[in-house]
Design a protein around this motif. Structure first.
Motif, short mmCIF file in Angstrom:
data_model
loop_
_atom_site.label_atom_id
_atom_site.label_comp_id
_atom_site.label_asym_id
_atom_site.label_seq_id
_atom_site.Cartn_x
_atom_site.Cartn_y
_atom_site.Cartn_z
N UNK A 276 -17.19 -6.83 -0.73
CA UNK A 276 -18.29 -5.96 -0.31
C UNK A 276 -17.81 -4.51 -0.33
N UNK A 277 -18.57 -3.64 -0.98
CA UNK A 277 -18.22 -2.23 -1.08
C UNK A 277 -18.22 -1.59 0.31
N UNK A 278 -17.19 -0.78 0.59
CA UNK A 278 -17.07 -0.14 1.91
C UNK A 278 -18.33 0.64 2.27
N UNK A 279 -18.88 1.36 1.28
CA UNK A 279 -20.01 2.25 1.55
C UNK A 279 -21.34 1.50 1.62
N UNK A 280 -21.31 0.18 1.41
CA UNK A 280 -22.54 -0.59 1.68
C UNK A 280 -22.81 -0.61 3.17
N UNK A 281 -21.77 -0.81 3.97
CA UNK A 281 -21.93 -0.81 5.42
C UNK A 281 -21.84 0.61 5.98
N UNK A 282 -20.84 1.37 5.52
CA UNK A 282 -20.65 2.75 6.00
C UNK A 282 -21.31 3.70 5.01
N UNK A 283 -22.63 3.58 4.88
CA UNK A 283 -23.36 4.33 3.85
C UNK A 283 -23.39 5.83 4.12
N UNK A 284 -23.33 6.24 5.38
CA UNK A 284 -23.42 7.67 5.69
C UNK A 284 -22.16 8.43 5.29
N UNK A 285 -21.09 7.73 4.91
CA UNK A 285 -19.87 8.43 4.48
C UNK A 285 -20.12 9.24 3.21
N UNK A 286 -21.13 8.87 2.43
CA UNK A 286 -21.42 9.59 1.19
C UNK A 286 -22.12 10.91 1.45
N UNK A 287 -22.88 11.03 2.55
CA UNK A 287 -23.76 12.19 2.73
C UNK A 287 -23.57 12.88 4.07
N UNK A 288 -22.66 12.40 4.89
CA UNK A 288 -22.58 12.91 6.26
C UNK A 288 -21.13 13.21 6.63
N UNK A 289 -21.00 13.94 7.72
CA UNK A 289 -19.67 14.22 8.26
C UNK A 289 -19.00 12.93 8.73
#
Length: 456
Positions: A276-289
């Protein structure tokens, strides 16, 4: 010469001890005969290929159906025979329903509309690409009797040992045998010493102890030497200062911190085994602080269908069993998730009775330090493992990096800035590269060491 009693006692005890040890060890090393495991699924009489049907079921049906329990759709174990006995519907009806369920509902079919109403008017996905033979294979799989799991003989620990203990003697038994042998050796040495003393007495040999000559005690001689006292005091002071400085430099550094969470979440299973891709669960890491803690509805995207943990095909490892990470343990953690979100497994509906999960934060920077996930993840293209370590191998998540100021500065000094496809940095990169006389700029050369970049 005077006769010494029990002079052959050592050899007798040694022989008896060896015989006892061999008798003790022989039944332990005996292994059970391997039991043949026939993993091949048999074909149902006059039906399709159940083995191929299992693959088709997992690919097309498992998201909404299970064999022995209701999910988004009804349980499908022996569905063909049940429909024939209870509703008088044959295989032709199943062909039509699976290939075009909305069409069967619109045709006014009584049982189709009953199912549609019973499951909250959730339309079943149509599978027009499945052939009749494919459906026969799936029905053969649903009709095949599931393999019964062997019941443990006595307790979970013994069952686990029977599952993984085919290699022979357990470590505890070997350790116990070694302790027994060591104890016998100690007894033998005492007997040998006693026998030798009796032999000496029988031969008139007098054992004399060397009388130690009177000398000045070491501590008194040391106290009288002022030079040694001074050097020792200086060494102790410098050593104390060194260790005190090292201890104070670790204040606020939580590297290795691994708290116990209210619901056990295995990154090794999710990010490692299931990819499972990390940013599937932690999606705000792409657009947020912040990377963000995923809400429980993200978990339910999968666990609405994944209601139990069946483990890897090769079974749990010895390390997992020693730590209590069995299939039943993981399934129990899924039940905790259901309780938190208020999910009723029987009705496949949310009850509205939810409970907040008090996750324990692991990575925590001081309030005066600024760090932006999106700047590193989306702009710089930094992989999650660069800072968080091999997350896909962690059963319990822990702080991998020290997250100190020196650690961040070292990264800025060594990491080249990624400018491909980033027009913002192209002009700055060209000018600064010319200024520093380099082809690639590091984050430090781009201003990554300025205080205001990380501190308010």
């Amino acid at each position: 010469m005077k006769k010494v009693p029990n002079r052959n006692q050592f050899s007798k005890i040694l022989g008896l001890s060896l015989i006892a040890f061999l008798l003790f060890l022989s039944p332990l090393t005996a292994q059970d005969e391997p039991v043949a495991d026939d993993a091949t699924t048999e074909l149902a009489a006059g039906a399709g290929d159940a083995k191929n049907g299992k693959a088709l079921f997992n690919q097309n049906c498992a998201a909404c159906h299970a064999l022995n329990r209701k999910m988004t759709g009804p349980a499908l174990e022996n569905v063909e025979s049940r429909l024939s006995e209870d509703e008088g519907l044959g295989k032709e009806w199943l062909y039509a329903w699976i290939k075009n369920s909305p069409g069967v509902i619109k045709s006014g079919d009584a049982y189709a509309n009953k199912l549609y109403a019973e499951y909250n008017q959730a339309a079943m996905t149509a599978f027009p690409t499945l052939s009749d033979s494919d459906i026969d294979d799936i029905l053969a799989y649903t009709a095949a009797a599931p393999a019964a799991a062997p019941a443990p003989a006595a307790g979970d620990a013994q069952a686990a040992a029977a599952t993984t203990g085919s290699a022979g003697v357990s470590n505890e038994i070997i350790l116990g045998a070694l302790v027994l042998v060591f104890g016998l050796l100690v007894v033998m040495l005492l007997l040998v010493n006693k026998t030798l003393q009796r032999i000496a007495q029988a031969n008139g040999i007098v054992l004399e102890k060397d009388s130690a000559s009177k000398r000045t005690p070491i501590w008194k001689a040391f106290a009288q030497n002022q030079f040694l006292v001074l050097v020792t005091a200086i060494v102790l002071l410098l050593g104390s200062a060194y260790f005190a400085y090292g201890w104070m430099m670790q204040v606020g550094v939580d590297q290795g911190y691994a708290p116990i969470q209210p619901i056990h979440y295995s990154h090794k299973i999710h990010a490692g085994d299931n990819k499972i891709e990390c940013k599937y669960c932690h999606s705000s890491a792409r657009v947020s602080k912040h990377s963000g803690i995923p809400s429980l509805n993200v978990c339910m995207n999968c666990h609405k269908s994944v209601y139990e943990y069946t483990g890897n095909p090769e079974g749990p490892s010895q390390e997992d069993l020693e730590n209590g990470y069995t299939n039943e343990f993981y399934t129990g953690e899924i039940k905790k998730l259901y309780k938190a979100v208020g999910w009723d497994e029987e009705t496949q509906n949310y009850t509205g009775d939810s409970q907040p999960v008090e996750w324990v934060r692991i990575h925590n920077l001081p309030d005066f330090a600024y760090f932006n996930h999106s700047q590193h993840v989306s702009v710089a293209g930094v992989e999650c493992q660069t800072c968080h370590g091999p997350v896909e191998e962690m059963e319990i998540m822990y702080q991998y990096s020290p997250l100190t100021m020196g650690w961040c500065i070292d990264c800025h000094r060594e990491t080249n800035v990624k400018v491909e496809g980033n027009e913002y940095y192209e002009k700055i990169h060209a000018e600064l590269s010319k200024k520093y006389g380099v082809e690639n700029l590091t984050a430090a050369q781009l201003g990554g060491l300025e205080c205001g970049k990380c501190h308010y």
